[in-house]
Write a protein that holds these residues in place. Structure first.
Motif, PDB file in Angstrom:
ATOM      1  N   ASP A 107       0.837  -1.192   0.000  1.00  0.00           N
ATOM      2  CA  ASP A 107       0.000   0.000   0.000  1.00  0.00           C
ATOM      3  C   ASP A 107       0.885   1.260   0.000  1.00  0.00           C
ATOM      4  OD1 ASP A 107      -1.604   2.233   1.360  1.00  0.00           O
ATOM      5  OD2 ASP A 107      -3.131   0.697   1.016  1.00  0.00           O
ATOM      6  N   GLU A 108       0.430   2.282  -0.673  1.00  0.00           N
ATOM      7  CA  GLU A 108       1.208   3.518  -0.767  1.00  0.00           C
ATOM      8  C   GLU A 108       1.492   4.132   0.598  1.00  0.00           C
ATOM      9  OE1 GLU A 108       1.103   7.967  -2.747  1.00  0.00           O
ATOM     10  OE2 GLU A 108      -0.545   6.594  -3.158  1.00  0.00           O
ATOM     11  N   LYS A 109       0.552   4.012   1.540  1.00  0.00           N
ATOM     12  CA  LYS A 109       0.795   4.592   2.870  1.00  0.00           C
ATOM     13  C   LYS A 109       1.954   3.898   3.584  1.00  0.00           C
ATOM     14  CE  LYS A 109      -2.738   2.002   5.361  1.00  0.00           C
ATOM     15  NZ  LYS A 109      -4.019   2.070   6.013  1.00  0.00           N
ATOM     16  N   ILE A 110       2.233   2.660   3.220  1.00  0.00           N
ATOM     17  CA  ILE A 110       3.409   1.952   3.757  1.00  0.00           C
ATOM     18  C   ILE A 110       4.664   2.427   3.024  1.00  0.00           C
ATOM     19  CG2 ILE A 110       4.554  -0.289   4.009  1.00  0.00           C
ATOM     20  CD1 ILE A 110       1.734  -1.526   4.282  1.00  0.00           C
ATOM     21  N   ARG A 111       4.597   2.417   1.700  1.00  0.00           N
ATOM     22  CA  ARG A 111       5.775   2.769   0.885  1.00  0.00           C
ATOM     23  C   ARG A 111       6.286   4.170   1.174  1.00  0.00           C
ATOM     24  NH1 ARG A 111       2.556   0.989  -3.567  1.00  0.00           N
ATOM     25  NH2 ARG A 111       2.682   3.135  -4.296  1.00  0.00           N
ATOM     26  N   LYS A 112       5.390   5.110   1.414  1.00  0.00           N
ATOM     27  CA  LYS A 112       5.864   6.489   1.587  1.00  0.00           C
ATOM     28  C   LYS A 112       6.510   6.752   2.951  1.00  0.00           C
ATOM     29  CE  LYS A 112       1.753   9.146   2.605  1.00  0.00           C
ATOM     30  NZ  LYS A 112       0.803  10.068   2.025  1.00  0.00           N
ATOM     31  N   GLN A 113       6.457   5.785   3.851  1.00  0.00           N
ATOM     32  CA  GLN A 113       7.131   5.901   5.148  1.00  0.00           C
ATOM     33  C   GLN A 113       8.560   5.387   5.100  1.00  0.00           C
ATOM     34  OE1 GLN A 113       4.585   4.698   8.668  1.00  0.00           O
ATOM     35  NE2 GLN A 113       3.392   3.830   6.987  1.00  0.00           N
ATOM     36  N   ILE A 114       8.955   4.817   3.949  1.00  0.00           N
ATOM     37  CA  ILE A 114      10.223   4.083   3.860  1.00  0.00           C
ATOM     38  C   ILE A 114      11.070   4.591   2.697  1.00  0.00           C
ATOM     39  CG2 ILE A 114      11.203   1.792   3.412  1.00  0.00           C
ATOM     40  CD1 ILE A 114       8.659   0.652   4.800  1.00  0.00           C
ATOM     41  N   THR A 115      12.368   4.734   2.959  1.00  0.00           N
ATOM     42  CA  THR A 115      13.345   5.066   1.923  1.00  0.00           C
ATOM     43  C   THR A 115      14.324   3.900   1.839  1.00  0.00           C
ATOM     44  OG1 THR A 115      13.160   7.408   2.478  1.00  0.00           O
ATOM     45  CG2 THR A 115      15.071   6.747   1.180  1.00  0.00           C
ATOM     46  N   ILE A 116      14.544   3.409   0.618  1.00  0.00           N
ATOM     47  CA  ILE A 116      15.402   2.235   0.416  1.00  0.00           C
ATOM     48  C   ILE A 116      16.723   2.636  -0.225  1.00  0.00           C
ATOM     49  CG2 ILE A 116      15.634  -0.008  -0.735  1.00  0.00           C
ATOM     50  CD1 ILE A 116      12.567  -0.225  -0.642  1.00  0.00           C
ATOM     51  N   TYR A 117      17.801   2.110   0.363  1.00  0.00           N
ATOM     52  CA  TYR A 117      19.138   2.244  -0.187  1.00  0.00           C
ATOM     53  C   TYR A 117      19.670   0.842  -0.440  1.00  0.00           C
ATOM     54  CZ  TYR A 117      19.054   7.040   1.529  1.00  0.00           C
ATOM     55  OH  TYR A 117      18.720   8.347   1.765  1.00  0.00           O
ATOM     56  N   ILE A 118      20.266   0.629  -1.594  1.00  0.00           N
ATOM     57  CA  ILE A 118      20.925  -0.645  -1.864  1.00  0.00           C
ATOM     58  C   ILE A 118      22.302  -0.598  -1.201  1.00  0.00           C
ATOM     59  CG2 ILE A 118      21.914  -2.163  -3.634  1.00  0.00           C
ATOM     60  CD1 ILE A 118      18.877  -2.123  -3.767  1.00  0.00           C
ATOM     61  N   LEU A 119      22.629  -1.675  -0.485  1.00  0.00           N
ATOM     62  CA  LEU A 119      23.962  -1.851   0.105  1.00  0.00           C
ATOM     63  C   LEU A 119      24.436  -3.225  -0.350  1.00  0.00           C
ATOM     64  CD1 LEU A 119      26.139  -0.704   2.005  1.00  0.00           C
ATOM     65  CD2 LEU A 119      25.018  -1.957   3.854  1.00  0.00           C
ATOM     66  N   SER A 120      25.302  -3.234  -1.346  1.00  0.00           N
ATOM     67  CA  SER A 120      25.665  -4.495  -1.988  1.00  0.00           C
ATOM     68  C   SER A 120      27.164  -4.598  -2.227  1.00  0.00           C
ATOM     69  CB  SER A 120      24.933  -4.601  -3.335  1.00  0.00           C
ATOM     70  OG  SER A 120      25.304  -5.777  -4.014  1.00  0.00           O
ATOM     71  N   SER A 121      27.625  -5.837  -2.340  1.00  0.00           N
ATOM     72  CA  SER A 121      29.019  -6.082  -2.698  1.00  0.00           C
ATOM     73  C   SER A 121      29.193  -6.066  -4.220  1.00  0.00           C
ATOM     74  CB  SER A 121      29.488  -7.417  -2.127  1.00  0.00           C
ATOM     75  OG  SER A 121      28.666  -8.458  -2.618  1.00  0.00           O
ATOM     76  N   SER A 122      28.090  -6.038  -4.954  1.00  0.00           N
ATOM     77  CA  SER A 122      28.150  -6.044  -6.413  1.00  0.00           C
ATOM     78  C   SER A 122      28.723  -4.729  -6.942  1.00  0.00           C
ATOM     79  CB  SER A 122      26.759  -6.258  -7.009  1.00  0.00           C
ATOM     80  OG  SER A 122      26.805  -6.103  -8.414  1.00  0.00           O
ATOM     81  N   ILE A 123      29.668  -4.856  -7.863  1.00  0.00           N
ATOM     82  CA  ILE A 123      30.201  -3.670  -8.540  1.00  0.00           C
ATOM     83  C   ILE A 123      29.787  -3.685 -10.010  1.00  0.00           C
ATOM     84  CG2 ILE A 123      32.140  -3.301  -6.972  1.00  0.00           C
ATOM     85  CD1 ILE A 123      33.902  -4.778  -9.043  1.00  0.00           C
TER      86      ILE A 123
END
Length: 143
Positions: free
Chosen positions: A83-99
């Protein structure tokens, strides 16, 4: 005073999760850091906790992309269905070993990903994510 920082780390590597928690707590010992090695459990917890949409403190997710059962990309596809009300409370950052440039490009094109960072989590990365000035007071305590 309670910290406004709420961070969820989703990575199948328990050692990396503990490193993230340690680095984050160097900036703010009161930060609420929740660790998940199972992306499906992280999604369920997010649905349960954020479905009311009443929390004024935003949440940051540090998401690995290379996980065996549900990849970070699959996590993002499932996140998109929340739901959008869930998504807008969260900011996602990728933290990966992939280059891999393809992974970086894919993350850059994903509307739910704010930025892509390399593992391991570094103090400077936390500073950028939490938008702290370079002369943040905790820097004085760091070795």
């Amino acid at each position: 005073m309670k910290s406004a920082y709420r961070i969820i780390v989703v990575d199948d590597d328990p050692a990396n999760n503990l490193i993230c928690k340690h680095i984050i707590h160097r900036f703010d010992k009161e930060a609420q850091v929740t660790l998940f090695t199972d992306p499906a459990k992280a999604l369920e917890a997010i649905k349960e906790i954020y479905s009311l949409g009443t929390d004024s403190n935003p949440t940051i997710i540090l998401l690995d992309i290379n996980m065996p059962v549900i990849t970070g990309w699959e996590f993002l596809e499932k996140f998109k269905m929340l739901d959008e009300k869930i998504r807008k409370q969260i900011t996602i950052y990728i933290l990966s070993s992939s280059i891999d440039d393809g992974d970086i490009e894919k993350a850059d094109k994903n509307p739910y990903v704010k930025a892509y960072f390399q593992k391991p989590l570094r103090l400077e990365t936390v500073r950028l994510i939490l938008q702290l000035p370079s002369d943040h007071p905790t820097d004085k305590k760091l070795p």
